[in-house]
Motif scaffolding. Sequence first.
Motif, short mmCIF file in Angstrom:
data_model
loop_
_atom_site.label_atom_id
_atom_site.label_comp_id
_atom_site.label_asym_id
_atom_site.label_seq_id
_atom_site.Cartn_x
_atom_site.Cartn_y
_atom_site.Cartn_z
N ALA A 95 93.13 70.81 85.86
CA ALA A 95 94.24 69.91 86.17
C ALA A 95 95.47 70.77 86.46
N GLN A 96 96.43 70.16 87.18
CA GLN A 96 97.67 70.88 87.45
C GLN A 96 98.79 69.85 87.60
N ILE A 97 99.85 70.03 86.81
CA ILE A 97 100.97 69.09 86.82
C ILE A 97 102.05 69.57 87.78
N THR A 111 102.74 64.40 89.23
CA THR A 111 101.48 64.16 89.90
C THR A 111 100.47 65.19 89.43
N ASN A 112 99.24 64.76 89.24
CA ASN A 112 98.16 65.70 88.94
C ASN A 112 97.64 66.21 90.28
N VAL A 113 98.04 67.43 90.65
CA VAL A 113 97.62 68.02 91.92
C VAL A 113 96.38 68.90 91.76
N GLY A 114 95.80 68.87 90.57
CA GLY A 114 94.57 69.63 90.32
C GLY A 114 93.34 68.81 90.65
N VAL A 130 95.52 61.45 83.30
CA VAL A 130 95.94 61.13 84.66
C VAL A 130 94.94 61.79 85.60
N MET A 131 94.27 60.98 86.39
CA MET A 131 93.22 61.47 87.29
C MET A 131 93.82 62.28 88.45
N PRO A 132 93.03 63.15 89.07
CA PRO A 132 93.52 63.94 90.21
C PRO A 132 94.12 63.05 91.30
N ARG A 185 103.50 70.15 77.07
CA ARG A 185 102.27 70.95 76.99
C ARG A 185 101.11 70.11 77.49
N THR A 186 100.32 70.71 78.40
CA THR A 186 99.19 70.00 79.02
C THR A 186 97.92 70.83 78.94
N ASN A 187 96.83 70.24 79.42
CA ASN A 187 95.57 70.96 79.55
C ASN A 187 95.46 71.61 80.92
N GLY A 188 96.53 71.63 81.70
CA GLY A 188 96.50 72.12 83.07
C GLY A 188 96.52 73.63 83.21
#
Length: 135
Positions: A29-31, A57-60, A85-87, A114-117
Motif C-alpha cells: 500500500a502507499q498513502i 488516496t491509496n496509490v499502492g 482503504v483499497m487501492p 503510521r500505516t502499513n504502506g
Amino acid sequence: MKKILLLSAMLVCCLTMALAQQAGDKKQAQIKFDKTTHNFGKFSESSPKVSCEFTYTNVGDAPLIINQAVASCGCTVPEYTKAPVMPGQKGKIKVTYNGAGRFPGHFKKSITIRTNGAVEMTRLYIEGDMEEAKK
C-alpha cells in the motif's frame, strides 16, 4: 540414493527461486495526501474549536491500513477510519483543535500518521491564530 539426493537438491533450489521471486513481487500500500498542512487562519477565542479534513488516496496495490494517528498535544484530536482503504480509493482524517483554556496567539501542531504502506510514517500539520475574545 544418488537420485534421491539429486531430486532433493533440485527441489530445494526450485523452492528457493520461487520464494525469492515472490518476495520481489510483494504488493504494498502507499498513502498520498492531497495536502499535508492546513491553516485555519484567524478565529476567535470565543469559538475555540476548529476542524479540518485531510484527504488521502491509496496509490499502492494492496489495502492501506492506518495503524495510528497521534497528535503532538492533547488539544488536537485526530479521527480516522479503521477499515482498510483499497487501492485507488480515498480516505479522510478529521483533525479537531480545541483552543479552550489556551493562550491566544499563533499555534502549530503536528499529527503523526503510521500505516502499513511503503512509507510507514507521515506528518500532517495544522496551524492558525486564535485571537483574544472581545470583551
